[in-house]
Write a protein that holds these residues in place. Structure first.
Motif, PDB file in Angstrom:
ATOM      1  N   PHE A   1       0.851  -1.179   0.000  1.00 49.64           N
ATOM      2  CA  PHE A   1       0.000   0.000   0.000  1.00 49.64           C
ATOM      3  C   PHE A   1       0.890   1.234   0.000  1.00 49.64           C
ATOM      4  O   PHE A   1       1.872   1.292   0.723  1.00 49.64           O
ATOM      5  CB  PHE A   1      -0.896   0.014   1.232  1.00 49.64           C
ATOM      6  N   ALA A   2       0.515   2.185  -0.803  1.00 42.89           N
ATOM      7  CA  ALA A   2       1.291   3.412  -0.900  1.00 42.89           C
ATOM      8  C   ALA A   2       1.008   4.321   0.290  1.00 42.89           C
ATOM      9  O   ALA A   2      -0.088   4.305   0.857  1.00 42.89           O
ATOM     10  CB  ALA A   2       0.938   4.144  -2.199  1.00 42.89           C
ATOM     11  N   ALA A   3       1.999   5.091   0.670  1.00 46.75           N
ATOM     12  CA  ALA A   3       1.788   6.122   1.688  1.00 46.75           C
ATOM     13  C   ALA A   3       0.829   7.162   1.117  1.00 46.75           C
ATOM     14  O   ALA A   3       0.713   7.327  -0.100  1.00 46.75           O
ATOM     15  CB  ALA A   3       3.119   6.761   2.053  1.00 46.75           C
ATOM     16  N   SER A   4       0.125   7.857   1.981  1.00 42.23           N
ATOM     17  CA  SER A   4      -0.821   8.866   1.519  1.00 42.23           C
ATOM     18  C   SER A   4      -0.748  10.093   2.427  1.00 42.23           C
ATOM     19  O   SER A   4      -0.165  10.048   3.499  1.00 42.23           O
ATOM     20  CB  SER A   4      -2.240   8.293   1.493  1.00 42.23           C
TER      21      SER A   4
ATOM     22  N   SER B   1      -7.137  21.157   4.122  1.00 40.30           N
ATOM     23  CA  SER B   1      -8.475  20.583   3.975  1.00 40.30           C
ATOM     24  C   SER B   1      -9.329  21.015   5.162  1.00 40.30           C
ATOM     25  O   SER B   1      -8.902  20.913   6.311  1.00 40.30           O
ATOM     26  CB  SER B   1      -8.402  19.062   3.931  1.00 40.30           C
ATOM     27  N   PRO B   2     -10.551  21.481   4.913  1.00 37.99           N
ATOM     28  CA  PRO B   2     -11.408  21.878   6.039  1.00 37.99           C
ATOM     29  C   PRO B   2     -11.726  20.701   6.965  1.00 37.99           C
ATOM     30  O   PRO B   2     -12.011  20.906   8.141  1.00 37.99           O
ATOM     31  CB  PRO B   2     -12.673  22.413   5.364  1.00 37.99           C
ATOM     32  N   TRP B   3     -11.625  19.477   6.465  1.00 30.29           N
ATOM     33  CA  TRP B   3     -11.893  18.306   7.304  1.00 30.29           C
ATOM     34  C   TRP B   3     -10.825  18.114   8.371  1.00 30.29           C
ATOM     35  O   TRP B   3     -11.108  17.580   9.447  1.00 30.29           O
ATOM     36  CB  TRP B   3     -12.021  17.053   6.443  1.00 30.29           C
ATOM     37  N   VAL B   4      -9.602  18.523   8.093  1.00 29.72           N
ATOM     38  CA  VAL B   4      -8.539  18.404   9.092  1.00 29.72           C
ATOM     39  C   VAL B   4      -8.877  19.268  10.303  1.00 29.72           C
ATOM     40  O   VAL B   4      -8.850  18.792  11.449  1.00 29.72           O
ATOM     41  CB  VAL B   4      -7.165  18.785   8.499  1.00 29.72           C
TER      42      VAL B   4
ATOM     43  N   PHE C   1      -8.634   5.621  -0.899  1.00 30.18           N
ATOM     44  CA  PHE C   1      -9.565   6.706  -0.629  1.00 30.18           C
ATOM     45  C   PHE C   1      -8.951   8.065  -0.919  1.00 30.18           C
ATOM     46  O   PHE C   1      -9.555   8.910  -1.567  1.00 30.18           O
ATOM     47  CB  PHE C   1     -10.026   6.648   0.840  1.00 30.18           C
ATOM     48  N   SER C   2      -7.725   8.296  -0.419  1.00 30.70           N
ATOM     49  CA  SER C   2      -7.125   9.631  -0.539  1.00 30.70           C
ATOM     50  C   SER C   2      -6.606   9.937  -1.937  1.00 30.70           C
ATOM     51  O   SER C   2      -6.770  11.048  -2.415  1.00 30.70           O
ATOM     52  CB  SER C   2      -6.007   9.795   0.486  1.00 30.70           C
TER      53      SER C   2
ATOM     54  N   THR D   1      -6.863   7.674  -5.020  1.00 33.06           N
ATOM     55  CA  THR D   1      -7.704   7.213  -6.124  1.00 33.06           C
ATOM     56  C   THR D   1      -9.038   7.954  -6.165  1.00 33.06           C
ATOM     57  O   THR D   1      -9.468   8.422  -7.215  1.00 33.06           O
ATOM     58  CB  THR D   1      -7.954   5.695  -6.019  1.00 33.06           C
ATOM     59  N   LEU D   2      -9.698   8.068  -5.012  1.00 32.33           N
ATOM     60  CA  LEU D   2     -11.003   8.722  -4.956  1.00 32.33           C
ATOM     61  C   LEU D   2     -10.932  10.206  -4.629  1.00 32.33           C
ATOM     62  O   LEU D   2     -11.924  10.912  -4.715  1.00 32.33           O
ATOM     63  CB  LEU D   2     -11.899   8.014  -3.931  1.00 32.33           C
ATOM     64  N   GLY D   3      -9.748  10.677  -4.201  1.00 31.39           N
ATOM     65  CA  GLY D   3      -9.569  12.094  -3.897  1.00 31.39           C
ATOM     66  C   GLY D   3     -10.302  12.551  -2.646  1.00 31.39           C
ATOM     67  O   GLY D   3     -10.664  13.720  -2.527  1.00 31.39           O
ATOM     68  N   LEU D   4     -10.526  11.647  -1.709  1.00 34.60           N
ATOM     69  CA  LEU D   4     -11.235  11.996  -0.473  1.00 34.60           C
ATOM     70  C   LEU D   4     -10.241  12.292   0.640  1.00 34.60           C
ATOM     71  O   LEU D   4      -9.261  11.569   0.797  1.00 34.60           O
ATOM     72  CB  LEU D   4     -12.123  10.826  -0.036  1.00 34.60           C
ATOM     73  N   PRO D   5     -10.474  13.331   1.434  1.00 31.92           N
ATOM     74  CA  PRO D   5      -9.603  13.540   2.598  1.00 31.92           C
ATOM     75  C   PRO D   5      -9.880  12.432   3.612  1.00 31.92           C
ATOM     76  O   PRO D   5     -11.024  12.011   3.792  1.00 31.92           O
ATOM     77  CB  PRO D   5     -10.037  14.901   3.132  1.00 31.92           C
ATOM     78  N   THR D   6      -8.835  11.915   4.219  1.00 31.66           N
ATOM     79  CA  THR D   6      -9.012  10.847   5.205  1.00 31.66           C
ATOM     80  C   THR D   6      -8.432  11.280   6.543  1.00 31.66           C
ATOM     81  O   THR D   6      -7.399  11.938   6.591  1.00 31.66           O
ATOM     82  CB  THR D   6      -8.333   9.543   4.754  1.00 31.66           C
ATOM     83  N   MET D   7      -9.102  10.899   7.602  1.00 34.64           N
ATOM     84  CA  MET D   7      -8.646  11.179   8.958  1.00 34.64           C
ATOM     85  C   MET D   7      -8.560   9.844   9.684  1.00 34.64           C
ATOM     86  O   MET D   7      -9.553   9.127   9.768  1.00 34.64           O
ATOM     87  CB  MET D   7      -9.628  12.067   9.731  1.00 34.64           C
ATOM     88  N   TRP D   8      -7.386   9.518  10.166  1.00 29.45           N
ATOM     89  CA  TRP D   8      -7.218   8.315  10.981  1.00 29.45           C
ATOM     90  C   TRP D   8      -7.132   8.764  12.421  1.00 29.45           C
ATOM     91  O   TRP D   8      -6.386   9.691  12.752  1.00 29.45           O
ATOM     92  CB  TRP D   8      -5.954   7.562  10.581  1.00 29.45           C
ATOM     93  N   VAL D   9      -7.889   8.125  13.283  1.00 30.82           N
ATOM     94  CA  VAL D   9      -7.906   8.480  14.693  1.00 30.82           C
ATOM     95  C   VAL D   9      -7.451   7.245  15.474  1.00 30.82           C
ATOM     96  O   VAL D   9      -8.265   6.407  15.856  1.00 30.82           O
ATOM     97  CB  VAL D   9      -9.315   8.930  15.140  1.00 30.82           C
ATOM     98  N   PRO D  10      -6.138   7.114  15.680  1.00 34.48           N
ATOM     99  CA  PRO D  10      -5.645   5.930  16.396  1.00 34.48           C
ATOM    100  C   PRO D  10      -5.953   6.012  17.886  1.00 34.48           C
ATOM    101  O   PRO D  10      -6.038   7.092  18.455  1.00 34.48           O
ATOM    102  CB  PRO D  10      -4.140   5.962  16.139  1.00 34.48           C
ATOM    103  N   HIS D  11      -6.131   4.864  18.482  1.00 34.45           N
ATOM    104  CA  HIS D  11      -6.430   4.772  19.915  1.00 34.45           C
ATOM    105  C   HIS D  11      -5.386   3.856  20.528  1.00 34.45           C
ATOM    106  O   HIS D  11      -5.543   2.639  20.533  1.00 34.45           O
ATOM    107  CB  HIS D  11      -7.828   4.216  20.142  1.00 34.45           C
TER     108      HIS D  11
END
Length: 133
Positions: A38-41, A47-50, A80-81, A83-93
């Motif tokens: 998997f490629a880094a992204s 992005s307003p989502w950040v 997602f980020s 190929t689809l151009g969507l902003p992604t947020m990962w929330v690790p716990h």
């Protein structure tokens, strides 16, 4: 790979049928090739989502979250980020001593409780949005 080393007459073979070890545990030379990666992204800091995500987490926890724009590629986030151009947020716990993905992996109750609060807050705030960003 197939077979069971240690049983008489059994050999380990690779996906092409090439023997890579025999029943006497003698190794045969072979090359390993990754079949999946998997490629880094990266999500743009602008992005307003950040900002929305960070603010939601801050409101829920009372603490400013650490925001890292890069994702190293251990999961298929790039689909997602990139190929689809969507902003992604990962929330690790997690926390540094959790021994993640090791036989000793564990999670503290306090981390679990905070994680549940964070995710409930994110979904609540998302449901309360008057419009999409």
């Amino acid at each position: 790979m197939g077979g069971d080393v240690g049983c008489a007459g059994i050999s380990i073979t690779d996906s092409t049928g090439q023997i890579v070890a025999d029943e006497h545990h003698r190794q045969m030379p072979f090359a390993v090739q990754a079949t999946q990666r998997f490629a880094a992204s990266r999500t743009d800091f602008e992005s307003p989502w950040v900002n929305w995500t960070a603010e939601s987490i801050r409101q829920t926890t009372g603490k400013a979250p650490a925001v890292l724009p890069n994702f190293g590629g251990s999961l298929p986030n790039d689909v997602f980020s990139e190929t689809l151009g969507l902003p992604t947020m990962w929330v690790p716990h997690s926390y540094p001593g959790c021994s993640q993905h090791s036989p000793d992996e564990h999670m503290l109750l306090s981390v679990t409780e905070e994680a549940l609060g964070i995710m409930a807050g994110l979904f609540w705030d998302l449901g309360e949005m008057p419009r999409a960003l």
